[in-house]
Design a protein around this motif. Structure first.
Motif, PDB file in Angstrom:
ATOM      1  N   ASN A   1       8.717   3.695  -4.595  1.00  0.00           N
ATOM      2  CA  ASN A   1       7.826   4.393  -4.348  1.00  0.00           C
ATOM      3  C   ASN A   1       6.976   4.195  -5.801  1.00  0.00           C
ATOM      4  N   ILE A   2       5.803   3.811  -6.351  1.00  0.00           N
ATOM      5  CA  ILE A   2       4.830   2.915  -6.133  1.00  0.00           C
ATOM      6  C   ILE A   2       4.946   3.487  -7.878  1.00  0.00           C
ATOM      7  N   GLN A   3       5.052   5.665  -7.865  1.00  0.00           N
ATOM      8  CA  GLN A   3       5.364   6.338  -9.403  1.00  0.00           C
ATOM      9  C   GLN A   3       6.675   5.639 -10.385  1.00  0.00           C
ATOM     10  N   ASN A   4       7.348   4.992  -9.161  1.00  0.00           N
ATOM     11  CA  ASN A   4       8.655   4.714 -10.103  1.00  0.00           C
ATOM     12  C   ASN A   4       8.196   3.205 -11.247  1.00  0.00           C
ATOM     13  N   LEU A   5       7.217   2.310 -10.332  1.00  0.00           N
ATOM     14  CA  LEU A   5       7.163   1.495 -10.899  1.00  0.00           C
ATOM     15  C   LEU A   5       5.862   1.085 -13.192  1.00  0.00           C
TER      16      LEU A   5
ATOM     17  N   CYS B   1       3.362  -6.217  -9.929  1.00  0.00           N
ATOM     18  CA  CYS B   1       2.525  -6.976  -9.908  1.00  0.00           C
ATOM     19  C   CYS B   1       3.267  -7.851  -8.331  1.00  0.00           C
ATOM     20  N   LEU B   2       4.490  -7.919  -8.635  1.00  0.00           N
ATOM     21  CA  LEU B   2       5.099  -8.350  -6.922  1.00  0.00           C
ATOM     22  C   LEU B   2       4.709  -6.836  -6.050  1.00  0.00           C
ATOM     23  N   TYR B   3       4.933  -5.595  -6.447  1.00  0.00           N
ATOM     24  CA  TYR B   3       4.156  -4.417  -5.149  1.00  0.00           C
ATOM     25  C   TYR B   3       3.012  -4.421  -4.664  1.00  0.00           C
ATOM     26  N   PHE B   4       1.805  -5.177  -5.554  1.00  0.00           N
ATOM     27  CA  PHE B   4       0.824  -5.261  -5.174  1.00  0.00           C
ATOM     28  C   PHE B   4       0.265  -6.862  -4.095  1.00  0.00           C
ATOM     29  N   MET B   5       1.307  -7.476  -4.080  1.00  0.00           N
ATOM     30  CA  MET B   5       1.044  -8.605  -3.620  1.00  0.00           C
ATOM     31  C   MET B   5       1.672  -8.678  -2.382  1.00  0.00           C
ATOM     32  N   ASP B   6       2.221  -7.285  -1.995  1.00  0.00           N
ATOM     33  CA  ASP B   6       2.683  -6.822  -0.308  1.00  0.00           C
ATOM     34  C   ASP B   6       1.853  -6.571  -0.007  1.00  0.00           C
ATOM     35  N   LEU B   7       0.443  -6.033  -0.436  1.00  0.00           N
ATOM     36  CA  LEU B   7      -0.827  -4.909   0.461  1.00  0.00           C
ATOM     37  C   LEU B   7      -1.168  -6.420   1.051  1.00  0.00           C
ATOM     38  N   ASN B   8      -1.583  -5.552   2.318  1.00  0.00           N
ATOM     39  CA  ASN B   8      -2.986  -6.525   3.042  1.00  0.00           C
ATOM     40  C   ASN B   8      -4.014  -6.202   2.427  1.00  0.00           C
ATOM     41  N   ARG B   9      -4.139  -7.733   2.929  1.00  0.00           N
ATOM     42  CA  ARG B   9      -5.799  -8.144   2.235  1.00  0.00           C
ATOM     43  C   ARG B   9      -6.242  -7.527   2.614  1.00  0.00           C
TER      44      ARG B   9
ATOM     45  N   ASP C   1      -7.026  -4.052   2.653  1.00  0.00           N
ATOM     46  CA  ASP C   1      -6.375  -2.731   2.172  1.00  0.00           C
ATOM     47  C   ASP C   1      -6.674  -3.033   0.397  1.00  0.00           C
ATOM     48  N   VAL C   2      -6.477  -4.384  -0.125  1.00  0.00           N
ATOM     49  CA  VAL C   2      -6.887  -4.271  -1.525  1.00  0.00           C
ATOM     50  C   VAL C   2      -8.693  -4.944  -1.480  1.00  0.00           C
ATOM     51  N   GLN C   3      -9.002  -5.454  -0.063  1.00  0.00           N
ATOM     52  CA  GLN C   3     -10.600  -5.583  -0.360  1.00  0.00           C
ATOM     53  C   GLN C   3     -10.953  -4.050  -0.499  1.00  0.00           C
ATOM     54  N   GLN C   4      -9.953  -2.763   0.233  1.00  0.00           N
ATOM     55  CA  GLN C   4     -10.781  -1.473   0.311  1.00  0.00           C
ATOM     56  C   GLN C   4     -10.774  -1.412  -0.860  1.00  0.00           C
ATOM     57  N   MET C   5      -9.465  -0.984  -1.661  1.00  0.00           N
ATOM     58  CA  MET C   5      -9.387  -0.796  -3.303  1.00  0.00           C
ATOM     59  C   MET C   5     -10.102  -0.870  -3.999  1.00  0.00           C
ATOM     60  N   THR C   6     -10.520  -2.669  -4.465  1.00  0.00           N
ATOM     61  CA  THR C   6     -11.281  -3.707  -4.863  1.00  0.00           C
ATOM     62  C   THR C   6     -12.522  -2.917  -5.166  1.00  0.00           C
ATOM     63  N   THR C   7     -13.243  -2.545  -3.547  1.00  0.00           N
ATOM     64  CA  THR C   7     -14.661  -1.682  -3.728  1.00  0.00           C
ATOM     65  C   THR C   7     -14.711  -0.546  -4.318  1.00  0.00           C
ATOM     66  N   GLN C   8     -13.853   0.273  -3.082  1.00  0.00           N
ATOM     67  CA  GLN C   8     -13.532   1.540  -3.648  1.00  0.00           C
ATOM     68  C   GLN C   8     -13.752   2.152  -5.676  1.00  0.00           C
ATOM     69  N   PHE C   9     -12.598   1.138  -6.398  1.00  0.00           N
ATOM     70  CA  PHE C   9     -12.287   1.039  -7.394  1.00  0.00           C
ATOM     71  C   PHE C   9     -13.974   0.880  -8.450  1.00  0.00           C
ATOM     72  N   ARG C  10     -14.398  -0.416  -7.588  1.00  0.00           N
ATOM     73  CA  ARG C  10     -16.020  -0.574  -8.805  1.00  0.00           C
ATOM     74  C   ARG C  10     -16.263   0.061  -8.244  1.00  0.00           C
ATOM     75  N   GLU C  11     -16.588   1.046  -7.205  1.00  0.00           N
ATOM     76  CA  GLU C  11     -18.320   1.714  -6.552  1.00  0.00           C
ATOM     77  C   GLU C  11     -17.541   2.957  -7.682  1.00  0.00           C
ATOM     78  N   GLY C  12     -16.193   3.477  -7.913  1.00  0.00           N
ATOM     79  CA  GLY C  12     -16.105   4.606  -8.731  1.00  0.00           C
ATOM     80  C   GLY C  12     -16.106   4.347 -10.413  1.00  0.00           C
ATOM     81  N   VAL C  13     -16.248   3.221 -10.487  1.00  0.00           N
ATOM     82  CA  VAL C  13     -16.959   2.468 -12.248  1.00  0.00           C
ATOM     83  C   VAL C  13     -17.841   2.590 -11.964  1.00  0.00           C
ATOM     84  N   GLU C  14     -18.219   2.167 -11.547  1.00  0.00           N
ATOM     85  CA  GLU C  14     -20.057   1.897 -11.545  1.00  0.00           C
ATOM     86  C   GLU C  14     -20.454   3.296 -11.796  1.00  0.00           C
ATOM     87  N   LYS C  15     -20.259   4.358 -11.054  1.00  0.00           N
ATOM     88  CA  LYS C  15     -20.634   5.595 -10.568  1.00  0.00           C
ATOM     89  C   LYS C  15     -20.421   6.428 -12.331  1.00  0.00           C
TER      90      LYS C  15
END
Length: 110
Positions: free
Chosen positions: A4-8, A82-90, A92-106
């Motif tokens: 569970n990512i919360q435990n990490l 870091c190891l947890y995120f290395m296991d993500l699909n490329r 998914d990472v692109q979508q998460m990064t885009t959402q993160f950037r948009e959220g920061v910009e807003k």
């Protein structure tokens, strides 16, 4: 192993996970492979890091001795995350990064 990512973000959980994976067949000395080991308390700066001493060769070691995590300034939880995120699909990472950037910009807009 399901994680569970919360435990990490909990350093104690990360140390317990490393111990479980690394010491599945019991604690043994990373220097002489002896299984005659005693616990020697916990690290002063990382209270979740268990110390050990080998009764055969007399050397002391801890949960991270002999691993890639040893002797680095980053906390164990940072490495595990870091190891947890290395296991993500490329994609998914692109979508998460885009959402993160948009959220920061807003947030930055006045």
């Amino acid at each position: 192993m399901h994680v569970n990512i919360q435990n990490l973000i909990d350093n104690a959980y990360c140390y317990a996970m490393v111990r479980q994976l690394r010491l599945a067949e019991g604690t043994q000395c990373p220097f002489c492979d002896s299984k005659h080991i005693i616990k020697r308390g916990f690290d002063d700066k990382e209270p979740a890091r268990q110390r050990h001493e080998c009764k055969d060769c007399g050397k002391r070691f801890d949960d991270l001795t002999g691993t890639i995590f040893a002797a680095h300034h980053q906390p164990l939880k940072t490495w595990i995350l870091c190891l947890y995120f290395m296991d993500l699909n490329r994609s998914d990472v692109q979508q998460m990064t885009t959402q993160f950037r948009e959220g920061v910009e807003k947030k930055e807009d006045p």
